[in-house]
Design an enzyme around this catalytic site. Structure first.
Site, PDB file in Angstrom:
ATOM      1  N   TYR A  11     -81.054 -37.887  40.399  1.00  0.00           N
ATOM      2  CA  TYR A  11     -81.737 -39.035  41.008  1.00  0.00           C
ATOM      3  C   TYR A  11     -80.786 -39.947  41.776  1.00  0.00           C
ATOM      4  O   TYR A  11     -81.218 -40.683  42.664  1.00  0.00           O
ATOM      5  CB  TYR A  11     -82.465 -39.834  39.936  1.00  0.00           C
ATOM      6  CG  TYR A  11     -83.724 -39.166  39.426  1.00  0.00           C
ATOM      7  CD1 TYR A  11     -84.936 -39.339  40.075  1.00  0.00           C
ATOM      8  CD2 TYR A  11     -83.697 -38.352  38.299  1.00  0.00           C
ATOM      9  CE1 TYR A  11     -86.097 -38.731  39.621  1.00  0.00           C
ATOM     10  CE2 TYR A  11     -84.854 -37.740  37.828  1.00  0.00           C
ATOM     11  CZ  TYR A  11     -86.047 -37.935  38.493  1.00  0.00           C
ATOM     12  OH  TYR A  11     -87.189 -37.329  38.035  1.00  0.00           O
ATOM     13  N   ASP A  31     -73.880 -28.966  42.241  1.00  0.00           N
ATOM     14  CA  ASP A  31     -74.547 -29.130  40.953  1.00  0.00           C
ATOM     15  C   ASP A  31     -74.438 -27.815  40.198  1.00  0.00           C
ATOM     16  O   ASP A  31     -74.516 -26.735  40.798  1.00  0.00           O
ATOM     17  CB  ASP A  31     -76.014 -29.511  41.131  1.00  0.00           C
ATOM     18  CG  ASP A  31     -76.597 -30.167  39.886  1.00  0.00           C
ATOM     19  OD1 ASP A  31     -76.808 -31.396  39.893  1.00  0.00           O
ATOM     20  OD2 ASP A  31     -76.836 -29.450  38.890  1.00  0.00           O
ATOM     21  N   LYS A 203     -71.322 -53.383  36.070  1.00  0.00           N
ATOM     22  CA  LYS A 203     -72.548 -52.566  36.121  1.00  0.00           C
ATOM     23  C   LYS A 203     -73.269 -52.582  34.787  1.00  0.00           C
ATOM     24  O   LYS A 203     -74.493 -52.735  34.720  1.00  0.00           O
ATOM     25  CB  LYS A 203     -72.214 -51.133  36.536  1.00  0.00           C
ATOM     26  CG  LYS A 203     -73.406 -50.172  36.467  1.00  0.00           C
ATOM     27  CD  LYS A 203     -74.571 -50.667  37.338  1.00  0.00           C
ATOM     28  CE  LYS A 203     -75.842 -49.866  37.083  1.00  0.00           C
ATOM     29  NZ  LYS A 203     -75.722 -48.445  37.407  1.00  0.00           N
ATOM     30  N   HIS A 241     -92.145 -74.026  35.774  1.00  0.00           N
ATOM     31  CA  HIS A 241     -90.916 -74.818  35.700  1.00  0.00           C
ATOM     32  C   HIS A 241     -89.896 -74.235  36.681  1.00  0.00           C
ATOM     33  O   HIS A 241     -89.718 -73.011  36.740  1.00  0.00           O
ATOM     34  CB  HIS A 241     -90.360 -74.788  34.275  1.00  0.00           C
ATOM     35  CG  HIS A 241     -89.251 -75.762  34.030  1.00  0.00           C
ATOM     36  ND1 HIS A 241     -87.991 -75.601  34.565  1.00  0.00           N
ATOM     37  CD2 HIS A 241     -89.211 -76.911  33.305  1.00  0.00           C
ATOM     38  CE1 HIS A 241     -87.226 -76.599  34.181  1.00  0.00           C
ATOM     39  NE2 HIS A 241     -87.945 -77.421  33.410  1.00  0.00           N
ATOM     40  N   ARG A 243     -86.783 -73.895  36.704  1.00  0.00           N
ATOM     41  CA  ARG A 243     -85.627 -73.165  36.171  1.00  0.00           C
ATOM     42  C   ARG A 243     -86.020 -72.140  35.109  1.00  0.00           C
ATOM     43  O   ARG A 243     -85.188 -71.717  34.314  1.00  0.00           O
ATOM     44  CB  ARG A 243     -84.604 -74.166  35.606  1.00  0.00           C
ATOM     45  CG  ARG A 243     -83.942 -75.012  36.694  1.00  0.00           C
ATOM     46  CD  ARG A 243     -82.972 -76.020  36.138  1.00  0.00           C
ATOM     47  NE  ARG A 243     -83.623 -77.044  35.331  1.00  0.00           N
ATOM     48  CZ  ARG A 243     -84.271 -78.101  35.832  1.00  0.00           C
ATOM     49  NH1 ARG A 243     -84.361 -78.244  37.146  1.00  0.00           N
ATOM     50  NH2 ARG A 243     -84.830 -78.989  35.039  1.00  0.00           N
ATOM     51  N   GLY A 254     -87.811 -47.985  29.747  1.00  0.00           N
ATOM     52  CA  GLY A 254     -87.430 -46.604  30.004  1.00  0.00           C
ATOM     53  C   GLY A 254     -86.422 -46.499  31.127  1.00  0.00           C
ATOM     54  O   GLY A 254     -85.799 -47.480  31.523  1.00  0.00           O
ATOM     55  N   CYS A 257     -81.101 -46.315  32.822  1.00  0.00           N
ATOM     56  CA  CYS A 257     -80.143 -47.418  32.975  1.00  0.00           C
ATOM     57  C   CYS A 257     -80.357 -48.495  31.916  1.00  0.00           C
ATOM     58  O   CYS A 257     -79.544 -48.670  31.015  1.00  0.00           O
ATOM     59  CB  CYS A 257     -80.270 -48.028  34.371  1.00  0.00           C
ATOM     60  SG  CYS A 257     -79.744 -46.919  35.692  1.00  0.00           S
ATOM     61  N   ARG A 324     -87.615 -40.125  32.497  1.00  0.00           N
ATOM     62  CA  ARG A 324     -86.491 -40.297  31.577  1.00  0.00           C
ATOM     63  C   ARG A 324     -86.677 -41.524  30.684  1.00  0.00           C
ATOM     64  O   ARG A 324     -86.866 -42.627  31.171  1.00  0.00           O
ATOM     65  CB  ARG A 324     -85.178 -40.416  32.359  1.00  0.00           C
ATOM     66  CG  ARG A 324     -84.765 -39.132  33.066  1.00  0.00           C
ATOM     67  CD  ARG A 324     -83.532 -39.327  33.904  1.00  0.00           C
ATOM     68  NE  ARG A 324     -83.766 -40.266  34.995  1.00  0.00           N
ATOM     69  CZ  ARG A 324     -82.798 -40.719  35.800  1.00  0.00           C
ATOM     70  NH1 ARG A 324     -81.552 -40.330  35.628  1.00  0.00           N
ATOM     71  NH2 ARG A 324     -83.098 -41.556  36.775  1.00  0.00           N
TER      72      ARG A 324
END
Length: 408
Positions: A11, A31, A203, A241, A243, A254, A257, A324
């Site tokens: 991906y 790959d 990251k 609001h 803030r 899911g 990441c 995933r």
């Protein structure tokens, strides 16, 4: 720079390879899965993504190649999987280490090895440098190490490749500046140069921030459910609001990441990550919460047959086919643990049979169930909501305006 060998055509790796090729650079995509390489070599994509087909055609016109072999060149980008070890929650670097070893077998002297895969802070120091040094390579002379983590999301990959900011971490800022020019061939946003460890950490922090904020919304949903309050109304008011910006709760987290990267910090800093660990537990508990809501509705309407329950959505987010770590798959695992087999599943984007009792036709799916659980807010279901008007609907995404809909 003679050419780029991009390793890992999933991906992240595939759209990145296509973008470089479209920009006019010579690209070879590698790959280990022969079926992926064969499919791409025959001009066939293996997942759907907005704008990917057009990008693929442009890359083909510029001569992109695909292979199961590594290519001898001076620039490598590694976009291989980085899972975590279930017991320790630490990053499992096995795929990155294997890719680096294969690069060292063929690379030109002075080659740049750019790791795009998300890795925990210190991974390159702990796992990659020793591998290179054991082979007799001098880092900074024989090879250059860099980390340029991806920042794109399925469903909007092509746009975000061009418009999201990038970070490049390197030992040598002159080398980083050269790689910056490489990414600038398509990236129209800021490209930040820093050291490797800061790039690694930044990251992981980005995805952990999102996970913690989602967990707050999900915990708030549980509190409101416990006391008969409308969590969506409360969030709507609170967000007035200037803030406050509370996210929307959902059936779980899911993707590869947000549901994975925070574990790297928990694994590496177990005594310092109480908040992060709590957030992960809250988000991982949401499929169980959904299961409880299904049981409540079945009891209320005296429905004893689990085969009358249908889960709409297998993907982890709307309008993609990426399954995933999807909340639906997590929920099905919990149902199996409770010996509740036979629940129906449908997703318009998932074309292959992935789970038992997956129905491939939407109208058949609707006709066979009494309870429809909306796990994903695909545009498809929004456009066909009227077909659910005679069903019991449990809306996990707050997308239905039908009367009598059950909510999270």
């Amino acid at each position: 720079m003679s050419s780029i060998n991009i390793v890992g055509l999933g991906y992240i790796g595939l759209p990145t390879a296509l973008m470089f090729a479209k920009s006019g650079l010579k690209v070879v995509g590698t790959d280990y899965k022969k079926e992926i390489v064969d499919s791409l070599s025959q001009g066939k994509l293996f997942f759907e993504e907005e704008g990917l087909k057009e990008l693929f055609e442009a890359a083909q016109a510029n001569g992109i190649e695909f292979s199961t072999e590594y290519f001898k060149t001076d620039t490598y980008i590694l976009a291989v999987p980085t899972p975590y070890i279930e017991e320790s929650k630490k990053l499992d670097p096995v795929y990155v280490i294997s890719a680096v070893k294969s690069v060292l077998d063929v690379c030109e002297k002075g080659a740049a090895i750019i790791i795009e895969s998300t890795i925990s802070p210190g991974t390159i120091d702990r796992h990659i440098r020793p591998v290179i040094e054991e082979r007799g390579f001098v880092i900074g002379k024989d090879v250059h190490l860099l980390h340029a983590p991806e920042r794109i999301i399925p469903g909007n990959m092509v746009y975000e490749l061009e418009h999201n900011s990038r970070t490049i971490g390197a030992d040598n800022l002159e080398v980083a500046a050269m790689i910056k020019e490489l990414y600038a061939s398509f990236c129209k946003s800021d490209i930040v140069l820093t050291d490797i460890r800061s790039a690694e950490m930044s990251k992981v922090v980005e995805n952990t921030f999102r996970d913690v904020n989602i967990a707050f919304a999900n915990e708030l949903a549980k509190i409101c459910r416990n006391d008969g309050m409308d969590v969506y109304e409360i969030i709507r008011i609170a967000n007035k609001h200037p803030r406050v910006n509370i996210l929307q709760p959902g059936p779980g987290v899911g993707g590869h990441c947000i549901s994975v990267d925070p574990w790297f910090l928990v694994g590496d800093y177990p005594d310092l990550t109480n908040l992060i660990l709590s957030a992960r537990k809250i988000n991982d508990s949401m499929p169980e919460h959904v299961l409880g809501r299904i049981r409540d509705i079945m009891r209320e309407h005296n429905i004893k047959d689990i085969t009358k329950v249908g889960l709409y959505g297998l993907a982890y987010k709307e309008n993609v086919d990426d399954t995933r770590e999807s909340p639906t798959l997590q929920l099905l695992e919990r149902m199996d643990e409770h010996l509740a087999f036979g629940v129906k599943v449908f997703d318009p984007f998932v074309k292959e049979q992935m789970v038992d009792d997956q129905v491939m036709d939407f109208k058949k799916f609707i006709n066979e169930v009494e309870i429809v659980v909306l796990m994903v807010g695909h545009d498809h279901i929004k456009e066909n909501m009227d077909l659910l008007k005679d069903k019991l609907v449990l809306d996990m995404k707050n997308i239905s305006e039908l009367e009598g809909v059950y909510k999270l």
